[in-house]
Design an enzyme around this catalytic site. Structure first.
Site, short mmCIF file in Angstrom:
data_model
loop_
_atom_site.label_atom_id
_atom_site.label_comp_id
_atom_site.label_asym_id
_atom_site.label_seq_id
_atom_site.Cartn_x
_atom_site.Cartn_y
_atom_site.Cartn_z
N ASP A 100 0.85 -1.18 0.00
CA ASP A 100 0.00 0.00 0.00
C ASP A 100 0.89 1.23 0.00
O ASP A 100 1.83 1.33 0.80
CB ASP A 100 -0.89 0.00 1.25
CG ASP A 100 -2.34 0.30 0.92
OD1 ASP A 100 -2.57 1.25 0.15
OD2 ASP A 100 -3.23 -0.40 1.42
N ASP A 201 -3.21 4.47 -2.42
CA ASP A 201 -4.34 4.94 -1.63
C ASP A 201 -4.72 6.38 -2.01
O ASP A 201 -3.85 7.24 -2.17
CB ASP A 201 -3.97 4.89 -0.15
CG ASP A 201 -5.07 5.37 0.76
OD1 ASP A 201 -6.08 4.67 0.87
OD2 ASP A 201 -4.93 6.47 1.34
N GLU A 250 -6.41 3.69 -6.24
CA GLU A 250 -7.72 3.85 -5.62
C GLU A 250 -8.24 5.20 -6.11
O GLU A 250 -7.72 6.24 -5.74
CB GLU A 250 -7.62 3.85 -4.09
CG GLU A 250 -8.99 3.95 -3.43
CD GLU A 250 -8.94 4.30 -1.96
OE1 GLU A 250 -9.86 3.91 -1.22
OE2 GLU A 250 -7.97 4.98 -1.53
N HIS A 318 -11.02 -3.65 2.90
CA HIS A 318 -10.93 -3.29 4.32
C HIS A 318 -11.81 -2.10 4.68
O HIS A 318 -11.93 -1.76 5.85
CB HIS A 318 -9.49 -2.94 4.65
CG HIS A 318 -8.97 -1.76 3.88
ND1 HIS A 318 -8.78 -1.80 2.52
CD2 HIS A 318 -8.66 -0.50 4.26
CE1 HIS A 318 -8.35 -0.62 2.10
NE2 HIS A 318 -8.28 0.18 3.13
N ASP A 319 -12.42 -1.45 3.70
CA ASP A 319 -13.20 -0.23 3.93
C ASP A 319 -14.71 -0.44 3.84
O ASP A 319 -15.47 0.51 4.00
CB ASP A 319 -12.81 0.85 2.91
CG ASP A 319 -11.58 1.63 3.34
OD1 ASP A 319 -11.28 1.65 4.55
OD2 ASP A 319 -10.92 2.22 2.48
#
Length: 549
Positions: A100, A201, A250, A318-319
């Site tokens: 990430d 991200d 993302e 994860h969100d």
């Protein structure tokens, strides 16, 4: 168009949220050695690469997305030596690793920000976004994604800094050449270490609009995919192009129509995570999934990128809450079959499928019974806001528990042993109490399990290039229950038919489909000899994959 072949197009990705994957030392927190321990499991599953959520030093205000040192490892996850071992052992097993990369913002504990707020003359001051002001009057009305203003006042230098997430996550100033050079040096350092790429991200936020610009109906429009971002992203791409790696952006705020600019042959990344289909929630707690809306969101991206770019396919991360709880049915009758239906629906679309840890066994949302059981900073803020708006504690918790990101962060359910086989001690976040009947160990022994279904899908996809490189055509577009599409590569044709509801679904295909003879490759029902019919009725959540004979 024939797609250029690439390893990341043919592989299946697996996302690991390290704190919740596997604890190797009994402190209740997952770690790098826990991931190492499970490399044989990942190899057996059949995935080709893992994406690991942030493992850098961090105060963990936002679960590691507030980085205080880009070139270190957070102690609770292990050491850099542990990471090097993980990288080496994963590569030996034929599994690549992507990290990430969080470069829209840093932690307010990063050395750069500590220096930046000392004075306007400090060489690091320009690494962040500052505006002169007085405490009583913010520079503008822009709202943070996590709630409240994007501006936080630093009285010692009488300036506001911008944070589009938590106030502990000051945004980096991408207009600073010196900052970008620091970031690019850090990126090369990781790539030279031998990692295989990055998931980037919040990368669509790195360009900010003029402060005089008002938000549209989208409150985040002044810092989401703003015109001029291409300059920054092309500089980033120049660095990535020095290596044979995978890059996944993302990219909230990027539309399907804009997709080719981002992931086409000259795009900034190899693929992006879009949000159109994930934002389609059940509108009320007991509401029904809008199948037509879901199909449109997925198909728009398929059509827009067909022959022009590459999709990142996912239903969980994860969100977001667990997909079977949002898009499926967690009743005893339909839980397993609906989890498999969701899996088949997205897995054979055009793009690279990602599996989020626990998705492959059908993990469900957690039954949170108090706000104390929830860790996510944005969920706690929403809970307080709902109370202030007049909701009771029970009503507020009901809403928050349904939507909190912690649903996807409860520890991985490895077995029916204490603490779900995740740890030998109480984990950092509650374990879903259904772990005794929903875990990896049981599903490895059951040939009809969700886990075994994922393994079959991975094997089938790997064996049929048409399911990787084939073009996309949707059928039954107006059907309110069924998602059906073909993948076509030269003479090879594959047909996917999925009922996304818990009611039987009648259908009739056109001559275009029914003129062919079809062989069943995979189904989630007991009818392993299910013959293709040009019209008929699908059972609730029935899903079938056919190949043209």
């Amino acid at each position: 168009m024939t797609y250029a072949k690439a390893w990341w197009k043919e592989a299946v990705g697996y996302q690991i949220y390290p704190a919740s994957f596997k604890d190797s030392n009994g402190d209740g927190i997952g770690d790098l050695n826990g991931i190492r321990e499970k490399i044989p499991y990942l190899k057996d599953l059949g995935i080709g690469f893992i994406w690991i959520n942030p493992i850098y030093p961090s105060p963990f205000i936002d679960n590691g997305y507030d980085i205080s040192d880009y070139q270190g490892i957070l102690g609770k996850f292990g050491t850099m030596e542990d990471f090097d071992l993980l990288l080496a052992e994963a590569h030996q097993a034929g599994i690549k690793i992507i990290m990430d990369l969080v470069i829209n913002h840093s932690s307010d504990q990063h050395e750069w920000f500590i220096e930046a707020k000392k004075s306007k003359e400090n060489p690091y001051h320009d690494y962040y976004i500052w505006v002169d002001g007085i405490p009583e009057e913010k520079p503008n009305e822009w709202q943070s994604i996590f709630g409240g203003s994007v501006w936080e006042y630093e009285p010692e230098i009488q300036q506001y800094y911008m944070h589009i997430f938590a106030k502990e996550q000051p945004d980096l100033n991408w207009e600073s050449t010196q900052l970008k050079n620091e970031l690019f040096t850090m990126i090369r350092w990781w790539l030279d270490k031998g990692i295989d790429g990055f998931r980037l991200d919040a990368i669509s936020h790195v360009k900010k609009d003029k402060y005089s610009v008002k938000a549209t109906e989208n409150p985040f429009s002044p810092f989401q995919n703003v015109s001029g971002i291409e300059e920054h992203l092309n500089e980033l791409k120049d660095v990535f192009d020095e290596y044979d790696i995978l890059t996944v952006g993302e990219a909230s705020g990027v539309t399907a129509e804009e997709g080719p600019e981002w992931v086409g042959p000259d795009g900034y990344f190899d693929m992006i995570f879009e949000f159109d289909h994930i934002s389609i929630w059940k509108h009320e707690k007991e509401g029904e999934l809008d199948v037509l809306q879901l199909k449109k969101a997925l198909s728009d991206w398929q059509t827009s990128l067909d022959g022009k770019g590459w999709n990142a396919l996912y239903m969980e991360n994860h969100d977001v809450p667990r997909s079977v709880s949002v898009f499926g049915d967690t009743s005893e009758e339909f839980w397993a079959i609906s989890a498999k239906a969701i899996a088949m629906m997205y897995f054979f679309l055009q793009g690279t499928p990602f599996i989020y840890q626990g998705q492959e066994i059908g993990m469900t949302n957690a039954p949170f019974t108090s706000i104390e059981e929830i860790d996510a900073v944005d969920s706690k803020r929403l809970y307080r806001q709902l109370i202030q708006e007049g909701k009771s504690e029970a009503e507020a918790l009901d809403i928050v528990a349904d939507t909190t990101r912690d649903n996807g962060r409860t520890p991985m359910q490895w077995s029916a042993e204490d603490f779900a086989g995740f740890s030998t001690n109480q984990p950092w976040l509650m374990i879903n109490p259904n772990y005794p009947v929903l875990n990896v160990e049981d599903q490895e022994e059951d040939p009809t399990s969700i886990l075994q279904f994922y393994k079959k899908m991975i094997r089938i996809r790997r064996a049929h290039m048409g399911l990787i490189y084939g073009s996309f055509i949707e059928h039954l577009t107006e059907h309110s229950q069924v998602y059906s599409y073909e993948r076509i590569l030269e003479q090879d044709r594959y047909l996917v038919i999925v009922n996304l509801t818990n009611d039987p679904a009648e259908y009739t295909f056109t001559e275009e489909v029914s003129q062919h003879a079809w062989q069943l490759l995979l189904t989630n029902t007991n009818q392993q000899d299910r013959l293709f019919k040009s019209s008929g009725t699908l059972e609730p959540y029935e899903a079938c994959l056919y190949k043209k004979l």
